[in-house]
Design an enzyme around this catalytic site. Structure first.
Site, PDB file in Angstrom:
ATOM      1  N   TYR A   1     -10.086  -6.419  12.845  1.00 41.44           N
ATOM      2  CA  TYR A   1      -8.704  -6.141  10.440  1.00 41.44           C
ATOM      3  C   TYR A   1      -8.904  -7.362   9.821  1.00 41.44           C
ATOM      4  O   TYR A   1      -8.633  -8.449  10.011  1.00 41.44           O
ATOM      5  CB  TYR A   1      -7.836  -6.037  10.886  1.00 41.44           C
ATOM      6  CG  TYR A   1      -6.974  -5.593   9.840  1.00 41.44           C
ATOM      7  CD1 TYR A   1      -7.324  -3.821   9.736  1.00 41.44           C
ATOM      8  CD2 TYR A   1      -6.441  -6.077   9.361  1.00 41.44           C
ATOM      9  CE1 TYR A   1      -6.297  -3.594   8.569  1.00 41.44           C
ATOM     10  CE2 TYR A   1      -5.444  -5.749   7.745  1.00 41.44           C
ATOM     11  CZ  TYR A   1      -5.348  -4.359   8.010  1.00 41.44           C
ATOM     12  OH  TYR A   1      -4.692  -3.526   6.308  1.00 41.44           O
TER      13      TYR A   1
ATOM     14  N   LYS B   1     -15.749  30.511 -28.942  1.00 48.21           N
ATOM     15  CA  LYS B   1     -16.160  29.231 -27.347  1.00 48.21           C
ATOM     16  C   LYS B   1     -15.918  30.222 -26.454  1.00 48.21           C
ATOM     17  O   LYS B   1     -14.175  30.764 -26.329  1.00 48.21           O
ATOM     18  CB  LYS B   1     -16.232  28.109 -27.544  1.00 48.21           C
ATOM     19  CG  LYS B   1     -17.445  27.599 -28.540  1.00 48.21           C
ATOM     20  CD  LYS B   1     -18.571  28.045 -27.761  1.00 48.21           C
ATOM     21  CE  LYS B   1     -19.293  26.416 -28.653  1.00 48.21           C
ATOM     22  NZ  LYS B   1     -19.601  25.292 -27.091  1.00 48.21           N
TER      23      LYS B   1
ATOM     24  N   GLU C   1     -18.365  22.425 -15.172  1.00 53.98           N
ATOM     25  CA  GLU C   1     -18.389  21.056 -15.738  1.00 53.98           C
ATOM     26  C   GLU C   1     -17.677  19.747 -14.670  1.00 53.98           C
ATOM     27  O   GLU C   1     -18.355  18.823 -14.871  1.00 53.98           O
ATOM     28  CB  GLU C   1     -18.345  21.243 -16.870  1.00 53.98           C
ATOM     29  CG  GLU C   1     -19.176  22.087 -17.840  1.00 53.98           C
ATOM     30  CD  GLU C   1     -19.033  22.460 -19.097  1.00 53.98           C
ATOM     31  OE1 GLU C   1     -20.038  22.926 -20.235  1.00 53.98           O
ATOM     32  OE2 GLU C   1     -17.645  21.959 -19.054  1.00 53.98           O
TER      33      GLU C   1
ATOM     34  N   THR D   1     -38.505  27.947 -10.288  1.00 50.59           N
ATOM     35  CA  THR D   1     -38.526  25.693 -10.083  1.00 50.59           C
ATOM     36  C   THR D   1     -39.311  25.193 -11.258  1.00 50.59           C
ATOM     37  O   THR D   1     -39.784  26.268 -12.459  1.00 50.59           O
ATOM     38  CB  THR D   1     -40.557  26.503  -8.915  1.00 50.59           C
ATOM     39  OG1 THR D   1     -41.632  27.044  -9.776  1.00 50.59           O
ATOM     40  CG2 THR D   1     -39.894  27.495  -7.763  1.00 50.59           C
TER      41      THR D   1
ATOM     42  N   SER E   1     -12.522  26.962 -27.824  1.00 52.99           N
ATOM     43  CA  SER E   1     -12.204  25.632 -28.286  1.00 52.99           C
ATOM     44  C   SER E   1     -11.452  25.630 -29.334  1.00 52.99           C
ATOM     45  O   SER E   1     -11.232  26.507 -29.512  1.00 52.99           O
ATOM     46  CB  SER E   1     -13.805  25.394 -28.860  1.00 52.99           C
ATOM     47  OG  SER E   1     -13.999  24.962 -30.127  1.00 52.99           O
TER      48      SER E   1
ATOM     49  N   LYS F   1      -8.426   3.355   2.315  1.00 50.30           N
ATOM     50  CA  LYS F   1      -7.099   4.796   1.570  1.00 50.30           C
ATOM     51  C   LYS F   1      -7.687   5.944   0.701  1.00 50.30           C
ATOM     52  O   LYS F   1      -7.457   6.609   0.663  1.00 50.30           O
ATOM     53  CB  LYS F   1      -5.730   4.411   2.250  1.00 50.30           C
ATOM     54  CG  LYS F   1      -6.150   4.557   3.597  1.00 50.30           C
ATOM     55  CD  LYS F   1      -4.038   4.184   3.799  1.00 50.30           C
ATOM     56  CE  LYS F   1      -4.415   2.317   3.608  1.00 50.30           C
ATOM     57  NZ  LYS F   1      -5.311   2.043   5.315  1.00 50.30           N
TER      58      LYS F   1
ATOM     59  N   ASN G   1     -15.400  28.515 -22.575  1.00 48.00           N
ATOM     60  CA  ASN G   1     -16.475  27.448 -21.742  1.00 48.00           C
ATOM     61  C   ASN G   1     -16.640  26.809 -20.059  1.00 48.00           C
ATOM     62  O   ASN G   1     -15.013  27.691 -19.593  1.00 48.00           O
ATOM     63  CB  ASN G   1     -16.255  25.794 -22.320  1.00 48.00           C
ATOM     64  CG  ASN G   1     -16.162  25.813 -23.618  1.00 48.00           C
ATOM     65  OD1 ASN G   1     -17.685  26.688 -24.491  1.00 48.00           O
ATOM     66  ND2 ASN G   1     -15.792  24.783 -24.758  1.00 48.00           N
TER      67      ASN G   1
ATOM     68  N   GLN H   1      -7.126  -2.226   3.952  1.00 51.25           N
ATOM     69  CA  GLN H   1      -6.693  -1.525   3.025  1.00 51.25           C
ATOM     70  C   GLN H   1      -7.041  -0.270   1.991  1.00 51.25           C
ATOM     71  O   GLN H   1      -6.592   0.413   1.556  1.00 51.25           O
ATOM     72  CB  GLN H   1      -5.423  -2.801   2.470  1.00 51.25           C
ATOM     73  CG  GLN H   1      -4.006  -1.485   2.299  1.00 51.25           C
ATOM     74  CD  GLN H   1      -3.015  -2.817   1.909  1.00 51.25           C
ATOM     75  OE1 GLN H   1      -2.201  -3.017   3.133  1.00 51.25           O
ATOM     76  NE2 GLN H   1      -2.306  -2.689   1.030  1.00 51.25           N
TER      77      GLN H   1
ATOM     78  N   ASN I   1      -2.446  -2.980  12.900  1.00 47.64           N
ATOM     79  CA  ASN I   1      -4.149  -2.730  12.893  1.00 47.64           C
ATOM     80  C   ASN I   1      -4.742  -2.013  14.057  1.00 47.64           C
ATOM     81  O   ASN I   1      -5.171  -0.537  12.880  1.00 47.64           O
ATOM     82  CB  ASN I   1      -4.915  -4.668  12.891  1.00 47.64           C
ATOM     83  CG  ASN I   1      -4.351  -5.289  12.357  1.00 47.64           C
ATOM     84  OD1 ASN I   1      -3.618  -5.108  11.354  1.00 47.64           O
ATOM     85  ND2 ASN I   1      -4.817  -6.216  12.464  1.00 47.64           N
TER      86      ASN I   1
ATOM     87  N   SER J   1       1.081  -1.602   0.067  1.00 51.17           N
ATOM     88  CA  SER J   1      -0.264  -0.326  -0.145  1.00 51.17           C
ATOM     89  C   SER J   1       0.665   0.997   0.449  1.00 51.17           C
ATOM     90  O   SER J   1       0.717   2.486   0.440  1.00 51.17           O
ATOM     91  CB  SER J   1      -0.964   0.307   1.271  1.00 51.17           C
ATOM     92  OG  SER J   1       0.220  -0.237   2.458  1.00 51.17           O
TER      93      SER J   1
HETATM   94  N1  ARG Z   1      -1.516  -1.229   5.492  1.00 55.66           N
HETATM   95  C1  ARG Z   1      -1.986  -1.706   5.837  1.00 55.66           C
HETATM   96  C2  ARG Z   1      -3.078  -1.024   5.556  1.00 55.66           C
HETATM   97  O1  ARG Z   1      -3.805   0.082   5.169  1.00 55.66           O
HETATM   98  C3  ARG Z   1      -1.519  -1.819   7.652  1.00 55.66           C
HETATM   99  C4  ARG Z   1      -2.287  -2.547   8.322  1.00 55.66           C
HETATM  100  C5  ARG Z   1      -1.747  -3.895   7.726  1.00 55.66           C
HETATM  101  N2  ARG Z   1      -2.114  -5.332   8.906  1.00 55.66           N
HETATM  102  C6  ARG Z   1      -2.083  -6.402   8.522  1.00 55.66           C
HETATM  103  N3  ARG Z   1      -2.563  -7.121   9.707  1.00 55.66           N
HETATM  104  N4  ARG Z   1      -1.763  -6.828   8.017  1.00 55.66           N
HETATM  105  O2  ARG Z   1      -4.794  -1.756   6.500  1.00 55.66           O
END
Ligand code: ARG
Length: 456
Positions: free
Chosen positions: A315, A281, A288, A153, A275, A323, A283, A320, A108, A22
């Protein structure tokens, strides 16, 4: 090296490793992660769970890591996630002592803390941008207390109002957005560390102390819930979605108002685009895009709702996926607020055109009916009589203004003063209730909005 290498005998598959990582998106949590680790470590030292001198060295080194990341001396890369990166960096600088940081903690509860720290700041940042935008709108409203325009309206002209009244309606929505983010922040602002992987930890930790060090007013309860709860992120995403819905509605109006047939407003060159083929134009791309980006923000909310719906306690790695959607919604709303605020500051409303357009569409028909009510006619009968007047006008190509008194009298008890009564300005001045468009009522509302955006 992986934080969990001890249990493994073979290298992780390359594709699986990158699939699992991640870091590419959670690296933006680096500051939160380091702040959280410093507080945790300070508490470990204070409680004698690790030697005080070790705790001090770890905190000092974490500060150095933070400074090096900010000065780009240290580049975030080559790790499973931001938590692994910071810990690896620490251990590479101070060896075995650094390995004590994770005592009594799990990734976690760590990641739950990081996200809460991040969203707490994000909520504050969005609240200040929403506040600025609401104030921009009240400033424009204040300069247009008597800029007459039609209220609609069904996108059909309805009754006369003022530009102040119309813009303040959006400022009201922004006030509610501010209070939604304030409310979301109240639920974000709870400290989960100490929940461990799922059943807390046997070490004699002091959760309140960590909360105090990080400025949290409360700690989470049940440790299973604490590590698997993302309701606070959903609250944030919902607040983002509603705010985007408001910006999208407003954008829709700006797009309509700046079109050739309306010409209520002219956007500045700085906030318009042209444009590649049609030289004439200009715009309203900004609006938008804001309207379009509302869809992705709703998508962000749906993403997390769906991620969370089948997760057994506690967990699971699905989480993950919390995010990117949260970051995307934050970035999107932030960018939209900045651009829309700048665009509105430079937009020029055509007061003459707005006034002219108020004349068409029988916007004074309600006033006409109210005039008869003033003479004792029941409203429903007055409504029917004026309906007849409108049909007569349409058939004879006249307006309520160009009808003669003799023509008026065929439909009811009208006198010469009907002509003053159907002036849009009269209709507006007569609407004095709280929330109504008369300049006095609007001044009160504007003052009230300014007060509310500052206290929320
Ligand atoms: N990268 C993980 C997340 O975003 C961190 C937590 C990882 N925990 C685990 N038990 N593998 O959730």
């Amino acid at each position: 090296m992986k934080l969990w290498h001890g249990r493994f005998q073979h290298e992780v598959n390359k594709a699986a490793d990158s699939f699992n990582s991640s870091l590419s998106f959670d690296k933006r949590l680096y500051r939160c992660d380091i702040e959280g680790s410093k507080a945790h470590c300070t508490m470990l030292g204070e409680r004698g769970i690790i030697p005080k001198s070790d705790a001090e060295l770890i905190v000092k080194t974490l500060d150095e890591v933070l400074a090096d990341i900010e000065s780009e001396k240290c580049v975030i890369c080559d790790a499973e996630d931001i938590h692994s990166f910071v810990e690896n960096e620490l251990v590479s600088r101070i060896g075995a002592t650094g390995k004590k940081l994770h005592t009594g903690r799990s990734r976690n509860d760590q990641v739950a803390l990081d996200l809460r720290l991040y969203l707490r700041d994000a909520a504050d940042d969005l609240i200040s941008l929403l506040r600025a935008f609401a104030l921009t709108l009240t400033d424009i409203a204040e300069r247009n207390l008597d800029t007459v325009m039609p209220a609609f309206t069904h996108l059909q002209k309805a009754q006369p109002t003022t530009l102040a009244h119309h813009l303040a309606a959006y400022a009201e929505m922004l006030c509610r957005d501010i209070s939604r983010f304030t409310e979301a922040k109240r639920r974000i602002n709870v400290m989960p560390l100490g929940s461990g992987a799922c059943t807390s930890t046997p070490y004699p930790i002091d959760r309140s102390r960590v909360a105090e060090l990080l400025g949290f007013p409360a700690v989470t309860g049940n440790s299973m819930d604490a590590v698997s709860d993302r309701d606070f992120a959903l609250d944030f995403l919902y607040a983002c979605s509603v705010a985007m819905m408001h910006l999208s509605r407003f954008s829709e109006e700006i797009i309509i108002w700046s079109s050739d047939d309306y010409k209520y407003v002219e956007l500045s060159d700085g906030y318009s685009t042209g444009s590649s083929i049609m030289p004439q134009k200009k715009n309203p791309d900004m609006n938008e895009l804001i309207r379009g980006k509302t869809g992705r923000t709703y998508g962000d909310l749906m993403t997390l709702l769906t991620v969370m719906k089948g997760i057994p306690l506690a967990y699971d790695k699905d989480m993950q996926e919390d995010k990117e959607c949260v970051f995307d919604a934050y970035d999107t709303l932030r960018a939209c607020l900045v651009v829309f605020d700048g665009l509105m500051k430079e937009a020029v409303f055509d007061k003459k055109r707005l006034r002219e357009c108020t004349e068409g569409g029988f916007t004074s028909a309600t006033e006409c009916a109210d005039y008869l009510v003033g003479k004792g006619v029941p409203f429903r009968d007055a409504h029917a009589a004026v309906g007849g007047l409108v049909i007569y006008c349409i058939k004879s190509g006249k307006t309520l203004k160009t009808l003669s008194l003799e023509e008026y009298r065929r439909f009811g008890d009208f006198d010469e003063d009907i002509y003053a009564a159907i002036e849009p300005e009269t209709a507006i001045l007569r609407r004095k209730a709280d929330g109504a468009p008369s300049p006095d009522a609007m001044k009160k509302e504007i003052a009230d909005i300014r007060r509310r955006v500052s206290v929320n």
